[in-house]
Design a protein around this motif. Structure first.
Motif, PDB file in Angstrom:
ATOM      1  N   GLU A 157       0.831  -1.207   0.000  1.00  0.00           N
ATOM      2  CA  GLU A 157       0.000   0.000   0.000  1.00  0.00           C
ATOM      3  C   GLU A 157       0.865   1.256   0.000  1.00  0.00           C
ATOM      4  O   GLU A 157       0.575   2.235  -0.706  1.00  0.00           O
ATOM      5  N   GLN A 158       1.931   1.231   0.780  1.00  0.00           N
ATOM      6  CA  GLN A 158       2.809   2.395   0.846  1.00  0.00           C
ATOM      7  C   GLN A 158       3.496   2.655  -0.495  1.00  0.00           C
ATOM      8  O   GLN A 158       3.614   3.807  -0.932  1.00  0.00           O
ATOM      9  N   LEU A 159       3.930   1.599  -1.153  1.00  0.00           N
ATOM     10  CA  LEU A 159       4.554   1.755  -2.468  1.00  0.00           C
ATOM     11  C   LEU A 159       3.537   2.240  -3.492  1.00  0.00           C
ATOM     12  O   LEU A 159       3.851   3.092  -4.337  1.00  0.00           O
ATOM     13  N   GLN A 160       2.344   1.708  -3.439  1.00  0.00           N
ATOM     14  CA  GLN A 160       1.298   2.162  -4.351  1.00  0.00           C
ATOM     15  C   GLN A 160       1.061   3.669  -4.191  1.00  0.00           C
ATOM     16  O   GLN A 160       0.874   4.392  -5.179  1.00  0.00           O
ATOM     17  N   ASP A 161       1.107   4.141  -2.958  1.00  0.00           N
ATOM     18  CA  ASP A 161       0.870   5.563  -2.690  1.00  0.00           C
ATOM     19  C   ASP A 161       1.967   6.461  -3.267  1.00  0.00           C
ATOM     20  O   ASP A 161       1.751   7.669  -3.436  1.00  0.00           O
ATOM     21  N   THR A 162       3.131   5.918  -3.568  1.00  0.00           N
ATOM     22  CA  THR A 162       4.195   6.727  -4.176  1.00  0.00           C
ATOM     23  C   THR A 162       3.936   6.981  -5.654  1.00  0.00           C
ATOM     24  O   THR A 162       4.613   7.824  -6.265  1.00  0.00           O
ATOM     25  N   GLY A 163       3.017   6.221  -6.253  1.00  0.00           N
ATOM     26  CA  GLY A 163       2.692   6.421  -7.657  1.00  0.00           C
ATOM     27  C   GLY A 163       3.183   5.359  -8.605  1.00  0.00           C
ATOM     28  O   GLY A 163       3.094   5.518  -9.825  1.00  0.00           O
ATOM     29  N   ILE A 164       3.703   4.238  -8.078  1.00  0.00           N
ATOM     30  CA  ILE A 164       4.130   3.168  -8.980  1.00  0.00           C
ATOM     31  C   ILE A 164       2.928   2.578  -9.711  1.00  0.00           C
ATOM     32  O   ILE A 164       1.791   2.650  -9.239  1.00  0.00           O
ATOM     33  N   GLN A 165       3.200   1.956 -10.869  1.00  0.00           N
ATOM     34  CA  GLN A 165       2.132   1.451 -11.731  1.00  0.00           C
ATOM     35  C   GLN A 165       1.955  -0.066 -11.667  1.00  0.00           C
ATOM     36  O   GLN A 165       0.998  -0.597 -12.225  1.00  0.00           O
ATOM     37  N   ALA A 166       2.860  -0.771 -10.997  1.00  0.00           N
ATOM     38  CA  ALA A 166       2.732  -2.220 -10.796  1.00  0.00           C
ATOM     39  C   ALA A 166       3.753  -2.644  -9.754  1.00  0.00           C
ATOM     40  O   ALA A 166       4.780  -1.974  -9.549  1.00  0.00           O
ATOM     41  N   LEU A 167       3.475  -3.771  -9.101  1.00  0.00           N
ATOM     42  CA  LEU A 167       4.361  -4.291  -8.056  1.00  0.00           C
ATOM     43  C   LEU A 167       4.572  -5.783  -8.281  1.00  0.00           C
ATOM     44  O   LEU A 167       3.603  -6.543  -8.370  1.00  0.00           O
ATOM     45  N   THR A 168       5.835  -6.184  -8.370  1.00  0.00           N
ATOM     46  CA  THR A 168       6.192  -7.596  -8.448  1.00  0.00           C
ATOM     47  C   THR A 168       6.698  -8.053  -7.088  1.00  0.00           C
ATOM     48  O   THR A 168       7.548  -7.401  -6.479  1.00  0.00           O
ATOM     49  N   ILE A 169       6.169  -9.187  -6.622  1.00  0.00           N
ATOM     50  CA  ILE A 169       6.564  -9.723  -5.313  1.00  0.00           C
ATOM     51  C   ILE A 169       7.153 -11.111  -5.487  1.00  0.00           C
ATOM     52  O   ILE A 169       6.496 -12.011  -6.023  1.00  0.00           O
ATOM     53  N   HIS A 170       8.395 -11.272  -5.048  1.00  0.00           N
ATOM     54  CA  HIS A 170       9.011 -12.596  -4.981  1.00  0.00           C
ATOM     55  C   HIS A 170       8.648 -13.203  -3.629  1.00  0.00           C
ATOM     56  O   HIS A 170       8.824 -12.550  -2.590  1.00  0.00           O
ATOM     57  N   GLY A 171       8.156 -14.421  -3.642  1.00  0.00           N
ATOM     58  CA  GLY A 171       7.588 -15.023  -2.447  1.00  0.00           C
ATOM     59  C   GLY A 171       8.586 -15.572  -1.448  1.00  0.00           C
ATOM     60  O   GLY A 171       8.345 -16.629  -0.842  1.00  0.00           O
ATOM     61  N   ARG A 172       9.702 -14.889  -1.256  1.00  0.00           N
ATOM     62  CA  ARG A 172      10.688 -15.253  -0.241  1.00  0.00           C
ATOM     63  C   ARG A 172      11.150 -13.998   0.481  1.00  0.00           C
ATOM     64  O   ARG A 172      11.029 -12.885  -0.032  1.00  0.00           O
ATOM     65  N   THR A 173      11.706 -14.187   1.659  1.00  0.00           N
ATOM     66  CA  THR A 173      12.378 -13.092   2.349  1.00  0.00           C
ATOM     67  C   THR A 173      13.807 -12.983   1.838  1.00  0.00           C
ATOM     68  O   THR A 173      14.317 -13.891   1.177  1.00  0.00           O
ATOM     69  N   ARG A 174      14.472 -11.888   2.201  1.00  0.00           N
ATOM     70  CA  ARG A 174      15.867 -11.755   1.818  1.00  0.00           C
ATOM     71  C   ARG A 174      16.699 -12.841   2.488  1.00  0.00           C
ATOM     72  O   ARG A 174      17.626 -13.398   1.874  1.00  0.00           O
ATOM     73  N   ALA A 175      16.387 -13.170   3.739  1.00  0.00           N
ATOM     74  CA  ALA A 175      17.158 -14.169   4.469  1.00  0.00           C
ATOM     75  C   ALA A 175      17.113 -15.532   3.789  1.00  0.00           C
ATOM     76  O   ALA A 175      18.067 -16.314   3.872  1.00  0.00           O
ATOM     77  N   GLN A 176      16.020 -15.828   3.106  1.00  0.00           N
ATOM     78  CA  GLN A 176      15.899 -17.112   2.405  1.00  0.00           C
ATOM     79  C   GLN A 176      16.769 -17.188   1.167  1.00  0.00           C
ATOM     80  O   GLN A 176      17.035 -18.287   0.677  1.00  0.00           O
ATOM     81  N   MET A 177      17.172 -16.034   0.629  1.00  0.00           N
ATOM     82  CA  MET A 177      17.875 -16.006  -0.649  1.00  0.00           C
ATOM     83  C   MET A 177      17.007 -16.712  -1.694  1.00  0.00           C
ATOM     84  O   MET A 177      15.925 -16.247  -1.986  1.00  0.00           O
ATOM     85  N   TYR A 178      17.481 -17.857  -2.228  1.00  0.00           N
ATOM     86  CA  TYR A 178      16.680 -18.640  -3.176  1.00  0.00           C
ATOM     87  C   TYR A 178      16.411 -20.044  -2.642  1.00  0.00           C
ATOM     88  O   TYR A 178      16.083 -20.950  -3.403  1.00  0.00           O
ATOM     89  N   THR A 179      16.548 -20.219  -1.306  1.00  0.00           N
ATOM     90  CA  THR A 179      16.357 -21.531  -0.708  1.00  0.00           C
ATOM     91  C   THR A 179      14.910 -21.704  -0.263  1.00  0.00           C
ATOM     92  O   THR A 179      14.147 -20.749  -0.145  1.00  0.00           O
ATOM     93  N   GLY A 180      14.559 -22.969   0.038  1.00  0.00           N
ATOM     94  CA  GLY A 180      13.211 -23.254   0.494  1.00  0.00           C
ATOM     95  C   GLY A 180      12.183 -22.980  -0.599  1.00  0.00           C
ATOM     96  O   GLY A 180      12.531 -22.735  -1.751  1.00  0.00           O
ATOM     97  N   GLU A 181      10.929 -23.038  -0.207  1.00  0.00           N
ATOM     98  CA  GLU A 181       9.855 -22.805  -1.173  1.00  0.00           C
ATOM     99  C   GLU A 181       9.358 -21.370  -1.075  1.00  0.00           C
ATOM    100  O   GLU A 181       9.299 -20.786   0.002  1.00  0.00           O
TER     101      GLU A 181
END
Length: 332
Positions: A157-181
């Protein structure tokens, strides 16, 4: 689906930005196989502002691969704003901000996913970039820094309020890197938030057509972004699109078709970078492209040691001749 004034088909398939992977030649391949929107490799704002030649080269866009977004990363707000203006002059369809890269040398310096530890600065940077350019601005990020800070629902919501036109979300945290599901449940929560009105793009573990359709239907995202599963397998976009449209699985390409494909990629890379650099830049793709072929090790080593275009093409022709009789490629 629309990103600003950019119109894409319903449930478009996007090629994720990947360093040392999504160069123009690879993007062209993915376009050929059905990707609807491509992104450049990561472009360092600091290097772009300093006119570093290797970074400027990453802004190359061929007309036949459009639409393309240029993805920027950096920790300094003013450098990112200036880089966005420079990138805009190179004529992409959109500017994407990288708040998701987990690599230590980027994140630990406060760029990429490192920005998840300084949300006020992230929002300031995004807002100023949106104000500085006329192109649509989009963001790619992760669920949060770690398991204890999955902030994406509020952050979206906060990013949307800045005026961006789309948001891509990778379903991991930074700590996970590319491990796990990848955990898509929070991606779905963002998409189903009634206050969200921009397109939400899901990314992470889209390794098969079946999984792509399942996640699209279950979480209701507007688009799917495919990254690592496309390395050595750019035809995954064709497989996913066919399955979304028909519910049927396509047979993988036969060896002659794939040799032709990789040869075209090689030639385009050489056209872009010159023979020596073009071949070096191709080696990551050549290393995984024919993974799974029986008794291939020696020929693979020979191909990766090839120093001229003629030598690489000779190896590719040998592959085509040796494995021509009904052999298809397996998944890397």
């Amino acid at each position: 689906m629309k990103i600003g004034n950019l119109e894409l088909r319903e449930a478009p398939l996007l090629l994720a930005p990947m360093e040392d992977v999504t160069d123009p030649s690879f993007r062209l391949l993915c376009k050929k196989y059905g990707a609807d929107l491509m992104y450049t490799e990561f472009v360092s704002a600091d290097a772009l502002v300093r006119s570093v030649q290797s970074t400027q080269r990453k802004l190359t866009i061929f007309d036949e691969e459009r639409p393309v977004g240029i993805q920027l990363y950096g920790k300094d707000v003013e450098a990112m704003v200036e880089a966005a203006k420079i990138a805009e002059q190179n004529g992409p369809e959109l500017i994407d901000i990288n708040f998701g890269c987990p690599v230590k040398k980027i994140a630990n310096k406060g760029a990429g996913s490192g920005m998840l530890r300084d949300i006020p600065k992230m929002l300031e940077m995004t807002r100023k970039i949106v104000q500085a350019v006329k192109l649509p601005v989009t963001v790619k990020t992760r669920l949060g820094w770690d398991e204890e800070s999955k902030i994406i629902v509020e952050l979206a919501e906060q990013l949307q309020d800045t005026g961006i036109q789309a948001l891509t979300i990778h379903g991991r945290t930074r700590a996970q890197m590319y491990t796990g599901e990848a955990d898509w449940t929070l991606i779905g929560e963002v998409k189903n938030n009634p206050r969200i009105h921009i397109p939400i793009i899901g990314n992470g573990d889209l390794t098969s057509p079946q999984k792509a359709k399942l996640y699209l239907n279950r979480y209701g995202v507007d688009a799917l972004m495919i990254g690592r599963p496309s390395i050595g397998r750019p035809w995954i976009f064709k497989e996913v699109r066919h399955y979304l449209d028909t519910g049927k699985i396509l047979d993988p390409p036969m060896i002659p078709e794939h040799v032709k494909m990789i040869a075209e990629q090689l030639d385009k890379n050489i056209e872009w970078l010159g023979e020596r650099r073009g071949i070096l830049h191709m080696r990551r793709h050549l290393a995984v492209t024919f993974k799974g072929l029986h008794d291939f090790r020696n020929l693979k080593i020979k191909m990766l040691r090839a120093a001229t275009a003629d030598e690489v093409h000779a190896c590719l022709n040998e592959i085509k001749d040796r494995y021509a009789d009904g052999v298809s490629l397996v998944e890397p």
